[in-house]
Each structure stands twice: as structure tokens, then as C-alpha cells.
Design an enzyme around this catalytic site. Structure first.
Site, PDB file in Angstrom:
ATOM      1  N   ASN A 172     -17.449  24.343  28.732  1.00 48.47           N
ATOM      2  CA  ASN A 172     -16.524  24.746  27.724  1.00 48.47           C
ATOM      3  C   ASN A 172     -15.901  25.911  28.103  1.00 48.47           C
ATOM      4  O   ASN A 172     -14.845  26.307  27.135  1.00 48.47           O
ATOM      5  CB  ASN A 172     -17.040  24.836  26.295  1.00 48.47           C
ATOM      6  CG  ASN A 172     -18.211  23.425  26.093  1.00 48.47           C
ATOM      7  OD1 ASN A 172     -17.547  22.543  25.707  1.00 48.47           O
ATOM      8  ND2 ASN A 172     -19.401  23.289  26.152  1.00 48.47           N
ATOM      9  N   ALA A 191     -10.034  13.906  24.425  1.00 44.82           N
ATOM     10  CA  ALA A 191      -8.830  14.603  23.477  1.00 44.82           C
ATOM     11  C   ALA A 191      -8.875  15.830  22.862  1.00 44.82           C
ATOM     12  O   ALA A 191      -8.069  16.563  22.177  1.00 44.82           O
ATOM     13  CB  ALA A 191      -8.710  13.532  22.144  1.00 44.82           C
ATOM     14  N   ASN A 226       3.005  26.356  78.319  1.00 43.83           N
ATOM     15  CA  ASN A 226       2.318  27.761  77.774  1.00 43.83           C
ATOM     16  C   ASN A 226       3.284  28.636  77.458  1.00 43.83           C
ATOM     17  O   ASN A 226       4.292  29.048  77.845  1.00 43.83           O
ATOM     18  CB  ASN A 226       1.468  28.458  78.800  1.00 43.83           C
ATOM     19  CG  ASN A 226       0.816  29.699  78.411  1.00 43.83           C
ATOM     20  OD1 ASN A 226      -0.505  29.325  77.937  1.00 43.83           O
ATOM     21  ND2 ASN A 226       1.055  30.788  78.266  1.00 43.83           N
ATOM     22  N   ASN A 239     -28.746  17.616  23.174  1.00 40.45           N
ATOM     23  CA  ASN A 239     -27.922  16.322  23.370  1.00 40.45           C
ATOM     24  C   ASN A 239     -26.888  16.345  24.299  1.00 40.45           C
ATOM     25  O   ASN A 239     -25.929  17.576  24.429  1.00 40.45           O
ATOM     26  CB  ASN A 239     -27.067  15.897  21.974  1.00 40.45           C
ATOM     27  CG  ASN A 239     -25.989  14.862  21.962  1.00 40.45           C
ATOM     28  OD1 ASN A 239     -26.031  13.873  22.991  1.00 40.45           O
ATOM     29  ND2 ASN A 239     -25.011  14.978  21.420  1.00 40.45           N
ATOM     30  N   ARG A 253     -12.237  27.187  24.032  1.00 39.32           N
ATOM     31  CA  ARG A 253     -13.137  28.041  24.739  1.00 39.32           C
ATOM     32  C   ARG A 253     -12.607  28.341  26.259  1.00 39.32           C
ATOM     33  O   ARG A 253     -13.114  29.342  26.618  1.00 39.32           O
ATOM     34  CB  ARG A 253     -14.684  27.767  24.420  1.00 39.32           C
ATOM     35  CG  ARG A 253     -15.247  27.942  23.140  1.00 39.32           C
ATOM     36  CD  ARG A 253     -16.534  27.390  22.956  1.00 39.32           C
ATOM     37  NE  ARG A 253     -16.543  25.988  22.643  1.00 39.32           N
ATOM     38  CZ  ARG A 253     -17.556  24.967  22.717  1.00 39.32           C
ATOM     39  NH1 ARG A 253     -18.723  25.526  22.780  1.00 39.32           N
ATOM     40  NH2 ARG A 253     -17.206  23.827  22.525  1.00 39.32           N
ATOM     41  N   GLU A 289     -25.567  19.747  15.311  1.00 36.12           N
ATOM     42  CA  GLU A 289     -24.627  20.880  15.988  1.00 36.12           C
ATOM     43  C   GLU A 289     -25.632  22.261  15.901  1.00 36.12           C
ATOM     44  O   GLU A 289     -25.807  22.864  14.770  1.00 36.12           O
ATOM     45  CB  GLU A 289     -23.552  20.789  15.645  1.00 36.12           C
ATOM     46  CG  GLU A 289     -22.831  19.500  16.139  1.00 36.12           C
ATOM     47  CD  GLU A 289     -22.855  19.227  17.574  1.00 36.12           C
ATOM     48  OE1 GLU A 289     -22.392  19.815  18.196  1.00 36.12           O
ATOM     49  OE2 GLU A 289     -23.533  18.090  17.991  1.00 36.12           O
TER      50      GLU A 289
HETATM   51  C1  UD1 Z   1     -20.682  17.968  21.986  1.00 38.35           C
HETATM   52  C2  UD1 Z   1     -21.878  17.275  21.070  1.00 38.35           C
HETATM   53  C3  UD1 Z   1     -23.030  17.928  21.196  1.00 38.35           C
HETATM   54  C4  UD1 Z   1     -23.412  18.059  22.658  1.00 38.35           C
HETATM   55  C5  UD1 Z   1     -22.371  18.567  23.742  1.00 38.35           C
HETATM   56  C6  UD1 Z   1     -22.671  18.213  25.114  1.00 38.35           C
HETATM   57  C7  UD1 Z   1     -20.553  16.594  19.104  1.00 38.35           C
HETATM   58  C8  UD1 Z   1     -20.193  16.787  17.776  1.00 38.35           C
HETATM   59  N1  UD1 Z   1     -21.418  17.299  19.439  1.00 38.35           N
HETATM   60  O1  UD1 Z   1     -20.512  19.205  21.720  1.00 38.35           O
HETATM   61  O2  UD1 Z   1     -23.972  17.525  20.357  1.00 38.35           O
HETATM   62  O3  UD1 Z   1     -24.649  18.820  22.820  1.00 38.35           O
HETATM   63  O4  UD1 Z   1     -21.079  17.714  23.361  1.00 38.35           O
HETATM   64  O5  UD1 Z   1     -21.810  18.658  26.001  1.00 38.35           O
HETATM   65  O6  UD1 Z   1     -20.136  15.453  19.660  1.00 38.35           O
HETATM   66  N2  UD1 Z   1     -13.165  15.303  22.072  1.00 38.35           N
HETATM   67  C9  UD1 Z   1     -12.357  14.393  21.626  1.00 38.35           C
HETATM   68  N3  UD1 Z   1     -11.743  14.342  20.467  1.00 38.35           N
HETATM   69  C10 UD1 Z   1     -12.099  15.155  19.580  1.00 38.35           C
HETATM   70  C11 UD1 Z   1     -12.857  16.397  19.855  1.00 38.35           C
HETATM   71  C12 UD1 Z   1     -13.640  16.388  21.019  1.00 38.35           C
HETATM   72  O7  UD1 Z   1     -12.023  13.471  22.238  1.00 38.35           O
HETATM   73  O8  UD1 Z   1     -11.791  15.374  18.408  1.00 38.35           O
HETATM   74  C13 UD1 Z   1     -13.491  15.315  23.462  1.00 38.35           C
HETATM   75  C14 UD1 Z   1     -13.551  16.699  24.172  1.00 38.35           C
HETATM   76  O9  UD1 Z   1     -12.320  16.616  24.841  1.00 38.35           O
HETATM   77  C15 UD1 Z   1     -14.675  16.774  25.046  1.00 38.35           C
HETATM   78  C16 UD1 Z   1     -15.960  15.851  24.276  1.00 38.35           C
HETATM   79  O10 UD1 Z   1     -15.198  15.002  23.383  1.00 38.35           O
HETATM   80  O11 UD1 Z   1     -14.416  16.072  26.272  1.00 38.35           O
HETATM   81  C17 UD1 Z   1     -16.619  16.847  23.762  1.00 38.35           C
HETATM   82  O12 UD1 Z   1     -16.113  17.749  22.713  1.00 38.35           O
HETATM   83  P1  UD1 Z   1     -16.513  19.190  22.614  1.00 38.35           P
HETATM   84  O13 UD1 Z   1     -15.545  19.844  21.648  1.00 38.35           O
HETATM   85  O14 UD1 Z   1     -16.466  19.894  23.927  1.00 38.35           O
HETATM   86  O15 UD1 Z   1     -17.989  18.942  21.883  1.00 38.35           O
HETATM   87  P2  UD1 Z   1     -19.110  20.118  22.094  1.00 38.35           P
HETATM   88  O16 UD1 Z   1     -18.918  21.125  21.159  1.00 38.35           O
HETATM   89  O17 UD1 Z   1     -19.378  20.479  23.532  1.00 38.35           O
HETATM   90 MG    MG Z   2     -18.178  20.377  25.290  1.00 42.93          MG
END
Ligand code: UD1
Ligand code: MG
Length: 483
Positions: free
Chosen positions: A233, A14, A382, A176, A19, A161
């Protein structure tokens, strides 16, 4: 032995993906021929879960369409305006109703996770009786990821984080991965208790880990290799993930009996099928639903999209889309096969030839410098060098039909619609505007005239005139008195 608890998989998809700096939702950016999200859905499907849920919000309809295409059985869950991975899982758990068992959380932006991570995760979680088991890795550059903070005994205490971490915490190299296995007991309540008191003001799923520890639950962790869990990302990470996935796909084909001469310049989509003893040469891309039969040799410098290559066919320096290449057929070098090209067994589409919606029968050849469109050619024919099918009258496309055992001369134009019968010959330079009956020779070129002495008279003093004068003994034998 306790029975294996039922499994639900929740895919988080979601988020905005800010980025990526893209109009396209992050999870729909492609690698190895599939949207990132589709790779994650395939991984989930491989576990045969009792439930598969996908959380959507940003660009909801586009993401939902991809889910419908790649995992029609999945439950779509809409996240509300409350942001964060914790909220995403919370709405999913609510949508799963009274489901009890284990919930595997995968991120839509981590396309490389597979059995080497998930098998040990499921085992450790079940054998260890954990409330949650997280997946960790140690990338060379951990920046951007949440850091795994362990206590004095080495047990996981919490996840911090990157944005919220102190310098000391940022020095931790264990990250993580964003892949978790939760027991459902009490999970909904813990998700509901999350707050957004962090740098992003979001409800972090990662904070559930600290909450569980504080309440005395067991938190497990399995470490895996970086390529299994690298998040995507931005575009640089997308390219890196695509590279790793390609390496794995190439390796899979190599172990299944495909020769890949230069893995670094060979790109094979996840959706491609190759038989044993296929050889793929350097700088070649095999994309989408492309297949190749045993002994086919493809490349170098070839791109095939949705193509079918027959056994022992040879395809060299070719660009092809939606084309069928028969067994032992030859294509290229420098051929351009457009949609609807069907080259039957033993046929040839040669050098600098473009084909579109063209069926070339068994053993028939279009060897050099031609455009063949909206055409059917029979068997063993041909087509002479430099032949063009004039298939478009400016308004409509028309068909050219060429029979079997036909020999057409060089530099012909077939002005469609036109039918050239079996066993026909055509002269060099013929513009075929009328149907040709079987066995006829078609000619419409005016007789040649030689104007004797023209160069010496009209271009005196030139190299050509001098050289012609010196050769005039021979030239005289060719005169036919036309001057
Ligand atoms: C997240 C983790 C981080 C981890 C990293 C690994 C959290 C807070 N942090 O960070 O610890 O090291 O992934 O890749 O979870 N998403 C939703 N709804 C939201 C926000 C995000 O569904 O409201 C989904 C995004 O589409 C994505 C995933 O969750 O597929 C991760 O979200 P993202 O914003 O990429 O988190 P990171 O900053 O990568
Ligand atoms: Mg991510």
C-alpha cells in the site's frame, strides 16, 4: 467424488492506491522486473481458470495496457463510481454472466501469493463445502489490515477493517489477506446487498463474510505465511515485497544449481534465466530478459539489463544493456556495454571501455580505455588502448569497419565512415581518416623532434632541470641535434 467446479479468477485492480503517493497507479509499480499486477496475473494464469477477469477504474488505460501485455486473454471489467472491493467483485461477477462455480478473488496489490497459499485454499474450500474460504495470516504488525474475528468455537464470524475496529478488535493479530474463494451460489445477491456504512463509505467485500455466516453458511479459513499475503500500500511495503520476492527468486536459482555468493546484494528479476553452474558475485543486478549460460561468472558490482551472457563468459564490474556476450568472452572490469553490443566468443571488452552498436568478432579484443560505437570488428583483431571511433559528425552517425587479424596502435581515432582492411597495422596516435587496404601500415603522426637542453634553458632552477643536468651523461646519447 464430486467433480471439481469450474474456476474463475477475479483480480481487483481498480483502487486508487492513495498511500503510494504516486502518479503511477499502484498496481503498476514494479518489483522483480514486472508490474505488481503482472505477478498476480501470472499466479492466476498458473491455475488455468475458465475465466480471468481484471477490475479496473483508476488510471484505467495504463492498467488495461498492462493487462493486455501480460494477460491478453483476460476480461477487463470497468468498475463504476461506486467505491469498494465489494463493488469491484460485484461488477466482475456481473461481467462473468451466468458463470457458476468457484470465484477466486486476488488483489492486484498482493503480489506474493502463490501455490503455498492457493493449493490449500482450493483444497479446504472444496473439501469443506464452504460458501467462502478466506486466507488469513499473523503478521508481526497487523495494523492497516482487516482483522479476522472468530466466535467461541474458533469459527470465522466476520472481518473488521482496521479503521472500523475497536481497540479489542485491533488487538487481534490474525488478518484478512484479501484472497478469497467464493461459491457463486447467491454471491451476486449478497454483493448487491452491501452498504457503505463504514469509515471509508465504501462497499467492503469483507462484509460478505459476516452476511454468509448470519445466513448459516459455512465460512472457512486457511492460514498462510505473512510473506505470501503481504499487501503493498506504500513504498515501504513495496520495497519489503520486492526483497521477499528477490529472496524467493535467488533461492529458486540456488536450488537449480546457480552459485549466488551474496544473496543480500544480488537482485534477479523474475524474468531472468540462468543455467547450471552460473556464479553470481556480490552487488549484482540481473534484470529483465537477461540470460546466462552454464559456467558464466557475473559480478561483483555488475548490472545487466536484457543481456545474453554466453557459457563460461566472465563479466566483472560491468554495466550492460541489450548486449550479447559470447561464450568464454571477457568483459570488464569497468566496462559499459550499451545497446547493440555483440561480443563474439572468446572476445574481450576490457577496462574503461564503452561500446554501443558494436560487433566485436570472435577472439577480438578492445582491452583498455576506448569508445567503440557503430562499429564492426572482424575476428582475432586487437584494438589498441585508448582508441575512439569518431562516429558522429554532428548531424549523422557513421560506421567504422575493422577487418580480421588487425593490430591497431594505441591512441587511435577512427573517423567514420572508414574501413580498415584485414591484417592492417596502424601506428600509435594515428587518426585514421581514409580507408586502409589489407596488410598496410597506416601512419599520420609527424616525426618527433627533441629540442636539446630545452628544460635547462627555459625552466632553470626547477627539479626537472637539476635532475636533467645530473643525468646529462645519458641524455647526451639521446640527442639528435635538433636544438
Ligand atoms: C483490503 C481488505 C482488508 C485486507 C487487505 C489485505 C477490504 C475492505 N479490505 O484492504 O481486509 O486486510 O485488503 O491486503 O477489502 N480495489 C478495487 N476497487 C475499489 C477498491 C479497491 O478494485 O473500489 C482493489 C485495489 O486496487 C486493490 C484491492 O482492491 O488491489 C484492495 O484494495 P485496498 O484499497 O488496497 O484495500 P486494503 O485497505 O488494503
Ligand atoms: Mg491493499
Amino acid at each position: 467424488m464430486t467433480p471439481t467446479p469450474p474456476l474463475a479468477v477475479v483480480v481487483l485492480a481498480a483502487g486508487r492506491g492513495t498511500r503510494m503517493r504516486s502518479a503511477r497507479p499502484k498496481v503498476l509499480h514494479e518489483l522483480a522486473g514486472l508490474p505488481m499486477l503482472a505477478h498476480v496475473l501470472r499466479t492466476a494464469q498458473g491455475l488455468e481458470p475458465a475465466h480471468l477477469a481484471v477490475v479496473v477504474r483508476h488510471e484505467r488505460d495504463a492498467v488495461a495496457a498492462a493487462v493486455a501485455e501480460h494477460a491478453p486473454e483476460a476480461l477487463l471489467v470497468d468498475q463504476d463510481e461506486v467505491a469498494g472491493t465489494g463493488r469491484a467483485l460485484e461488477v466482475a461477477v456481473q461481467a462473468l454472466g451466468g458463470f457458476e462455480g468457484d470465484v477466486l478473488v486476488l488483489s492486484g496489490d498482493v503480489p506474493g501469493t502463490g501455490a503455498p497459499t492457493l493449493d490449500p485454499l482450493l483444497r479446504a474450500h472444496r473439501e469443506g463445502g464452504h460458501s467462502v474460504t478466506i486466507v488469513t495470516a499473523r503478521p508481526a504488525d497487523p495494523s492497516g489490515y482487516g482483522r479476522v474475528i472468530r466466535d467461541g468455537q474458533g469459527l470465522v464470524e466476520r472481518i473488521v477493517e482496521h479503521r472500523d475496529a475497536s481497540d479489542a478488535q485491533r488487538a487481534v493479530d490474525e488478518i484478512n489477506a484479501g484472497v478469497y474463494l467464493f461459491r457463486t451460489d447467491g454471491l451476486a445477491a449478497r454483493l448487491a446487498a452491501l452498504s457503505g456504512g463504514n469509515a471509508q463509505g465504501e462497499r467492503y467485500l469483507t462484509d460478505v463474510v459476516a452476511a454468509l455466516r448470519t445466513e448459516g453458511h459455512r465460512v472457512g479459513a486457511v492460514e498462510t505465511s505473512v510473506d505470501q499475503v503481504a499487501g503493498v500500500n506504500d513504498r515501504a511495503q513495496l520495497a519489503a515485497a520486492a526483497r521477499r520476492m528477490n529472496d524467493a527468486i535467488v533461492l529458486r536459482h540456488q536450488l537449480a544449481g546457480v552459485t549466488v555468493l551474496d544473496p543480500l546484494t544480488t537482485w534477479i528479476d523474475a524474468t531472468v534465466t540462468l543455467a547450471e553452474d552460473v556464479e553470481v558475485r556480490a552487488n549484482t543486478q540481473l534484470l529483465r530478459a537477461t540470460t546466462a549460460g552454464a559456467g558464466a561468472v557475473i559480478g561483483p558490482d555488475t548490472t545487466l539489463v536484457d543481456c545474453e551472457v554466453g557459457e563460461r563468459a566472465r563479466v566483472n564490474r560491468t554495466d550492460g544493456t541489450l548486449a550479447v556476450i559470447g561464450a568464454e568472452a571477457q568483459v570488464g572490469p569497468f566496462a559499459y556495454l550499451r545497446a547493440g553490443t555483440v561480443l563474439h566468443a572468446g572476445g574481450k571488452i576490457g577496462t574503461f571501455v564503452e561500446t554501443k552498436n558494436a560487433e566485436i568478432g570472435a577472439g577480438s579484443k578492445v582491452p583498455h580505455l576506448s569508445y567503440i560505437g557503430d562499429t564492426v570488428v572482424g575476428e582475432r583483431s586487437n584494438i589498441g588502448a585508448n582508441t575512439i571511433t569518431a562516429n558522429y559528425d554532428g548531424v549523422h552517425k557513421h560506421r567504422t569497419v575493422v577487418g580480421s587479424a588487425v593490430r591497431t596502435g594505441s591512441h587511435n581515432v577512427f573517423v567514420a565512415p572508414v574501413v580498415i582492411g584485414d591484417g592492417v597495422y596502424t601506428g600509435a596516435g594515428t587518426v585514421v581518416r581514409k580507408d586502409v587496404p589489407p596488410g598496410a601500415l597506416a601512419l599520420n603522426v609527424a616525426p618527433q623532434r627533441n629540442i636539446q637542453g630545452w628544460v635547462e634553458t627555459n625552466r632553470p632552477g626547477t627539479d626537472a632541470a637539476r635532475t636533467a643536468a645530473a643525468a646529462s651523461g645519458t641524455a647526451e646519447q639521446d640527442e639528435d641535434g635538433d636544438a
